[in-house]
Write an enzyme that holds these catalytic residues in place. Structure first.
Site, PDB file in Angstrom:
ATOM      1  N   ASN A  33      92.392  40.671  60.157  1.00  0.00           N
ATOM      2  CA  ASN A  33      91.177  41.441  59.902  1.00  0.00           C
ATOM      3  C   ASN A  33      91.096  41.950  58.467  1.00  0.00           C
ATOM      4  O   ASN A  33      90.344  42.877  58.172  1.00  0.00           O
ATOM      5  CB  ASN A  33      91.070  42.603  60.899  1.00  0.00           C
ATOM      6  CG  ASN A  33      90.651  42.118  62.275  1.00  0.00           C
ATOM      7  OD1 ASN A  33      89.882  41.172  62.400  1.00  0.00           O
ATOM      8  ND2 ASN A  33      91.168  42.741  63.320  1.00  0.00           N
ATOM      9  N   GLU A  44      98.194  48.009  74.531  1.00  0.00           N
ATOM     10  CA  GLU A  44      97.567  48.376  73.265  1.00  0.00           C
ATOM     11  C   GLU A  44      96.571  49.475  73.610  1.00  0.00           C
ATOM     12  O   GLU A  44      95.635  49.251  74.373  1.00  0.00           O
ATOM     13  CB  GLU A  44      96.841  47.207  72.622  1.00  0.00           C
ATOM     14  CG  GLU A  44      96.213  47.604  71.288  1.00  0.00           C
ATOM     15  CD  GLU A  44      95.115  46.658  70.818  1.00  0.00           C
ATOM     16  OE1 GLU A  44      94.828  46.667  69.613  1.00  0.00           O
ATOM     17  OE2 GLU A  44      94.544  45.923  71.641  1.00  0.00           O
ATOM     18  N   ASP A  81      95.518  43.954  76.123  1.00  0.00           N
ATOM     19  CA  ASP A  81      94.624  44.254  75.011  1.00  0.00           C
ATOM     20  C   ASP A  81      93.757  45.481  75.294  1.00  0.00           C
ATOM     21  O   ASP A  81      93.156  45.595  76.370  1.00  0.00           O
ATOM     22  CB  ASP A  81      93.733  43.035  74.756  1.00  0.00           C
ATOM     23  CG  ASP A  81      92.810  43.209  73.572  1.00  0.00           C
ATOM     24  OD1 ASP A  81      93.313  43.293  72.448  1.00  0.00           O
ATOM     25  OD2 ASP A  81      91.583  43.263  73.783  1.00  0.00           O
ATOM     26  N   ALA A  82      93.694  46.392  74.335  1.00  0.00           N
ATOM     27  CA  ALA A  82      92.740  47.516  74.300  1.00  0.00           C
ATOM     28  C   ALA A  82      92.468  48.126  75.671  1.00  0.00           C
ATOM     29  O   ALA A  82      91.351  48.071  76.179  1.00  0.00           O
ATOM     30  CB  ALA A  82      91.436  47.068  73.646  1.00  0.00           C
ATOM     31  N   ILE A  83      93.467  48.748  76.251  1.00  0.00           N
ATOM     32  CA  ILE A  83      93.305  49.294  77.608  1.00  0.00           C
ATOM     33  C   ILE A  83      92.295  50.428  77.664  1.00  0.00           C
ATOM     34  O   ILE A  83      91.768  50.750  78.737  1.00  0.00           O
ATOM     35  CB  ILE A  83      94.650  49.754  78.182  1.00  0.00           C
ATOM     36  CG1 ILE A  83      95.164  50.995  77.426  1.00  0.00           C
ATOM     37  CG2 ILE A  83      95.681  48.648  78.163  1.00  0.00           C
ATOM     38  CD1 ILE A  83      96.144  51.822  78.209  1.00  0.00           C
ATOM     39  N   HIS A  84      92.023  51.045  76.527  1.00  0.00           N
ATOM     40  CA  HIS A  84      91.084  52.167  76.498  1.00  0.00           C
ATOM     41  C   HIS A  84      89.638  51.723  76.747  1.00  0.00           C
ATOM     42  O   HIS A  84      88.761  52.577  76.916  1.00  0.00           O
ATOM     43  CB  HIS A  84      91.178  52.903  75.154  1.00  0.00           C
ATOM     44  CG  HIS A  84      91.123  51.982  73.969  1.00  0.00           C
ATOM     45  ND1 HIS A  84      92.231  51.307  73.505  1.00  0.00           N
ATOM     46  CD2 HIS A  84      90.096  51.616  73.168  1.00  0.00           C
ATOM     47  CE1 HIS A  84      91.884  50.559  72.468  1.00  0.00           C
ATOM     48  NE2 HIS A  84      90.595  50.730  72.238  1.00  0.00           N
ATOM     49  N   ARG A  86     101.383  41.844  77.367  1.00  0.00           N
ATOM     50  CA  ARG A  86     100.831  42.798  76.420  1.00  0.00           C
ATOM     51  C   ARG A  86      99.350  42.857  76.744  1.00  0.00           C
ATOM     52  O   ARG A  86      98.668  41.821  76.736  1.00  0.00           O
ATOM     53  CB  ARG A  86     101.073  42.339  74.983  1.00  0.00           C
ATOM     54  CG  ARG A  86     100.479  43.264  73.905  1.00  0.00           C
ATOM     55  CD  ARG A  86      99.084  42.833  73.520  1.00  0.00           C
ATOM     56  NE  ARG A  86      98.524  43.583  72.412  1.00  0.00           N
ATOM     57  CZ  ARG A  86      97.276  43.475  71.974  1.00  0.00           C
ATOM     58  NH1 ARG A  86      96.434  42.635  72.550  1.00  0.00           N
ATOM     59  NH2 ARG A  86      96.843  44.187  70.972  1.00  0.00           N
ATOM     60  N   VAL A 128      96.688  41.606  59.899  1.00  0.00           N
ATOM     61  CA  VAL A 128      96.595  40.521  58.922  1.00  0.00           C
ATOM     62  C   VAL A 128      95.227  39.838  59.009  1.00  0.00           C
ATOM     63  O   VAL A 128      94.507  39.721  58.017  1.00  0.00           O
ATOM     64  CB  VAL A 128      97.716  39.484  59.153  1.00  0.00           C
ATOM     65  CG1 VAL A 128      97.592  38.341  58.135  1.00  0.00           C
ATOM     66  CG2 VAL A 128      99.087  40.141  59.051  1.00  0.00           C
ATOM     67  N   HIS A 140      98.534  40.385  64.491  1.00  0.00           N
ATOM     68  CA  HIS A 140      97.371  39.516  64.256  1.00  0.00           C
ATOM     69  C   HIS A 140      96.178  40.310  63.740  1.00  0.00           C
ATOM     70  O   HIS A 140      95.421  39.829  62.896  1.00  0.00           O
ATOM     71  CB  HIS A 140      97.005  38.775  65.543  1.00  0.00           C
ATOM     72  CG  HIS A 140      96.467  39.665  66.624  1.00  0.00           C
ATOM     73  ND1 HIS A 140      97.284  40.360  67.494  1.00  0.00           N
ATOM     74  CD2 HIS A 140      95.198  39.995  66.980  1.00  0.00           C
ATOM     75  CE1 HIS A 140      96.535  41.065  68.322  1.00  0.00           C
ATOM     76  NE2 HIS A 140      95.261  40.867  68.037  1.00  0.00           N
TER      77      HIS A 140
END
Length: 612
Positions: free
Chosen positions: A394, A296, A259-262, A257, A392, A389
């Site tokens: 944040n 993501e 993280d934040a590919i943008h 997975r 919840v 994650h």
């Protein structure tokens, strides 16, 4: 492409490091005996050296241009933390037992996100293994581990990691992760790792001492961006694209997975994600079993899951945040304060039938139009969830959905996720309705950084206008409060919730209509602004489900056309056997019964009907 890092061959180890602008490099061996050795330039900015009688467990540092010595940027293990020496790992010494494991098809995945440190009291890979059987009995067949690479201290979500090829020492190191993967495969469970390509954590980050890993051309929420398209970026691209192969080939994991590919920026002719796609394409052919790469993404773009041949990035699937936002605000009125662009049932209908809710419309939060249509993307290329994650952790109180909405609506929420034409993902403990909080926590060692993190967290919550300050993420108590209370799953309402979710997962796996991810066989009919019917039909058109949802506290009635075949009631969340206070052992399961042409749902609930 050269492989950076330390690799064992019989009684020798070859050390390779990328440092294109350095004139010299020394290898500082710490064990088995201390010595300093000159590494040799090997073309394309690499230095290399092969040393005899150095193998598994040896510790070392690297010193660019006769200066200070640092850990290896491609270290596979940091047994003394982010500031300590790197350790040589002989991956061939581990004896795998998963030779018969063939992996799981994407459409089969029922995912379960977990944090290694808070999933068990021990907080290790080995401590997860005894619980795998219970996860498998629930129907969960894929665990997604939050980042496990080396991070400062022993408490962290993992997104502050700094050695992307390493495994955190306090979790059990490389051997511990391999044991977990081996044990999971023995139970039919796939393992996906959460990885970060968009930044490296601040503490222990010595990468700039070796080469131009970062660029000032772009910025991310965490600082300077990774240099994917500037000068000397070839070495950076090789380093980061090799991470996927590292986990696939050496740790037998089943996917990533990402993280934040943008926040990966690349304006080159061959995009970084295309490079990763091509490398994995070759590796999949060699290894012969699936490797899923889940993004993501904040882009709401179908390009993410399209193959590079069609102008895409080539991800296997992507998270669908819009599903969470659209459903959550319908279940919890306070959610509208957080997600100002959501709140209408037709938006959730669009999330169910199309995917992206924002597909070119004006979005208040962004103050611009956002997204593109996703109608043509098959359902099994989206991962949906009610919690993760971020959702919840944040919140200022780390509240799970079980604390925000009542028991009946919790059942509705998981039913919506599991009956939708997408891949479902639970957040650890959600399967039994865990109500212990999950906070953001760190264990940095640099005082200035600790102050910045604590103050930054306060400011972040001030912007959301929470009514209190968050717990100090540096305090051990914040971490300890976030641990699961696993024993709850056998008690009272938690056991009822667990059985409800087991039943839904089983239905999902067995019913042909729920195994069909073709959106042409999905319909969404609104009954009012808080009730709807979700229709699912099998690929052969022989089986159809009608899932009647009521998100309100009022009674709703659905009368279906007499021209349709008679429906039978398959599952009813409002049945006494699923009541919060029922003794499960005393509740009797019911066979499907014909319901005529009218059905009522008294208050929040869901009824699943079928016909052949």
């Amino acid at each position: 492409m050269k492989k950076a890092g330390a690799f064992v061959h019989a009684d020798q180890t070859t050390f390779t490091v990328w440092a294109p602008e350095k004139q010299s490099m020394k290898l500082h061996l710490i064990s088995p005996q201390q010595q300093e050795l000159d590494m040799q330039p090997d073309g394309d900015g690499y230095f290399t050296l092969t040393v005899s009688n150095v193998g598994d467990g040896a510790k070392y540092l690297l010193a660019p241009e006769n200066g200070q010595a640092y850990p290896d940027p491609a270290s596979h293990c940091q047994p003394e933390g982010v500031h300590g020496p790197s350790q040589v790992i002989d991956h061939a010494s581990y004896h795998w037992t998963d030779v018969s494991w063939k992996g799981l098809a994407l459409s089969e995945l029922v995912l379960y996100e977990l944090h290694v440190g808070t999933f068990t009291p021990e907080g290790t890979f080995d401590a997860i293994i005894p619980r795998l059987d219970q996860l498998a009995e629930t129907g969960i067949n894929t665990i997604e581990l939050m980042p496990v690479i080396e991070f400062p201290g022993n408490r962290n979500w993992g997104y502050d990691g700094v050695y992307p090829y390493s495994v955190h020492h306090s979790y059990g190191g490389p051997e511990g992760l391999k044991r977990l993967v081996d044990a999971a495969h023995a139970r039919g469970i796939a393992v996906i790792l959460d990885v970060v390509f968009n930044h490296l954590g601040p503490e222990g980050n010595y990468f700039a001492e070796f080469g131009p890993y970062f660029t000032d051309t772009y910025n991310t929420p965490w600082g300077r961006a990774i240099n994917m398209d500037g000068e000397w970026s070839d070495g950076v691209r090789d380093y980061f694209s090799g991470i996927a192969l590292h986990w696939y080939e050496l740790y037998h994991v089943d996917g990533l997975r990402v993280d934040a590919i943008h926040t990966i920026y690349d304006n080159g002719a061959v995009h970084f994600w295309e490079l990763v796609y091509e490398k994995l394409k070759t590796a999949r052919q060699k290894n012969g079993h699936p490797f899923h790469v889940i993004a993501e993404s904040d882009l709401n773009s179908p390009r993410v899951v399209k193959s590079p041949e069609y102008g895409g990035y080539g991800f296997t699937a992507q998270w669908l945040d819009d599903f969470h936002h659209a459903l959550y605000v319908l279940l919890d009125e306070k959610g509208r304060e957080r997600y100002v662009d959501f709140g209408r049932l037709e938006q959730f209908g669009k999330a169910i039938t199309d995917g992206f809710v924002h597909s070119g419309e004006y979005v208040k939060f962004r103050k611009r139009t956002h997204g593109a249509p996703s109608v043509g993307i098959p359902g099994d290329q989206f991962v949906v969830f009610n919690q993760n994650h971020d959702q919840v952790g944040n919140r200022v109180g780390g509240e799970r959905l079980s604390v925000l909405i009542d028991f009946e609506k919790q059942k509705v929420a998981t039913a919506a996720m599991l009956l939708a034409p997408y891949l479902p993902m639970f957040f650890m403990g959600e399967e039994y309705g865990e109500d212990n909080p999950f906070f953001y926590f760190v264990s940095h060692t640099e005082e200035e950084l600790i102050e910045k993190v604590v103050e930054g967290r306060k400011k972040e919550f001030e912007s959301y206008q929470w009514d209190r300050d968050p717990l100090n993420p540096q305090e051990t108590e914040t971490f300890e409060k976030s641990k699961l209370q696993w024993e709850k799953r056998d008690e009272g309402k938690y056991r009822i919730m667990l059985e409800w979710n087991k039943t839904l997962i089983s239905l999902r796996k067995k019913n042909p209509a729920l195994c069909n991810f073709n959106k042409n066989d999905v319909r969404f009919n609104m009954l009012n602004d808080r009730a709807f019917v979700l229709f699912r039909r099998s690929a052969d058109q022989k089986t159809e489900l009608a899932c009647v949802f009521n998100l309100s506290d009022e009674t709703i009635v659905w009368t279906f056309p007499h021209a349709q075949p008679q429906w039978s009631l398959l599952l009813d969340s409002t049945d006494e056997m699923w009541s919060e206070n029922v003794q499960l052992n005393n509740a009797s399961r019911k066979d499907p019964v014909n319901v005529g042409y009218k059905i009522s749902v008294h208050g929040a609930g869901v009824k699943v009907l079928y016909h052949h």
